[in-house]
Design an enzyme around this catalytic site. Sequence first.
Site, short mmCIF file in Angstrom:
data_model
loop_
_atom_site.label_atom_id
_atom_site.label_comp_id
_atom_site.label_asym_id
_atom_site.label_seq_id
_atom_site.Cartn_x
_atom_site.Cartn_y
_atom_site.Cartn_z
N CYS A 199 31.54 43.72 47.79
CA CYS A 199 32.64 43.61 46.83
C CYS A 199 32.63 42.18 46.31
O CYS A 199 32.80 41.24 47.09
CB CYS A 199 33.97 43.95 47.50
N GLU B 230 36.76 52.74 39.94
CA GLU B 230 36.10 52.47 41.22
C GLU B 230 36.16 53.67 42.15
O GLU B 230 37.23 54.21 42.43
CB GLU B 230 36.77 51.27 41.92
N CYS C 21 36.63 44.46 38.96
CA CYS C 21 35.64 44.80 39.98
C CYS C 21 34.51 43.78 39.86
O CYS C 21 33.83 43.73 38.83
CB CYS C 21 35.12 46.22 39.77
N ASN D 289 42.27 42.10 41.71
CA ASN D 289 41.96 42.93 42.89
C ASN D 289 42.69 42.34 44.10
O ASN D 289 42.52 41.15 44.40
CB ASN D 289 40.46 42.92 43.19
N ASN E 95 30.43 53.76 40.79
CA ASN E 95 31.49 53.14 40.02
C ASN E 95 31.11 53.23 38.55
O ASN E 95 29.93 53.32 38.20
CB ASN E 95 31.65 51.67 40.41
#
Length: 269
Positions: free
Chosen positions: A70, A188, A198, A11, A171
């Site tokens: 997150c 996502e 994720c 990510n 999600n």
Amino acid sequence: MIFHHYTGAGNNFLIADAREFDSSMITAGDTISQLCSEHHTDGLMVLQRSGSTDFRMLFFNPDGSGGMMCGNGGRCIVAFAADLGIIGNSCRFKAPDGVHEAEIIEDDGQVKTVRLKMIDVREIEKYRDGVFLNTGTRHFVRMVDDINAVDVEALGREIRHRPVFAPEGTNVNFVQSRSNRLYVRTYEKGVERETLACGTGIVASAIAAHDMGVEPSSHDWARLKYEVVARRGDRLSVDFVPGGATGLRAYSVYLTGPAEKLEELDISL
């Protein structure tokens, strides 16, 4: 304006240090979308001052939506705070879902391994093809026999837009248990595609796997640990205590994985 490019298990994020200026100039939806699109990142984060913790974290999806946690971003902003010199090897910070604790347990100068405490999970809702839970962000988890055979984009988009999850959506995580590990792929919302990893989804997948009877990779008395493999192959782990008589489904939940600084960018807004 200087932005810092970090990655956590695949990510990618832009992070701005907004301790000395009003961050509203960079948190408008169009600005976030443009920045994430131009620099191929999965989100944007802002580090702000906090009176009661070491700092405050704001997270935004590429479509400009915010108000959620997150997990991979949380590890990256902890590494960023350490690189700024405002924390040592441990910290407490505010995020949209509450206060988090974190510890840097390894640091080779480029990659930091961060153990991040996540929120407790209070409910797990069962559906015909999976379960739904909130780990700081809303997640649906579906166990599959072959993770590589799943059309994550098509099936993830269908589940994400089911009326039962409206208006926020969810999600969607597809999980295979193999060789004492969990293999996870995630669609996502806000990004509206499959991402390489994720963090909150990995946490949701581990807790859901336990709820669906999947044996952990290891355990230490009541604490369970699941080793997780994301798309890029990064090894992550989730450890937690099942709720039992607490009224929770899982508590003392931790996500551990890498956070790496890639580059510094001077971007004109």
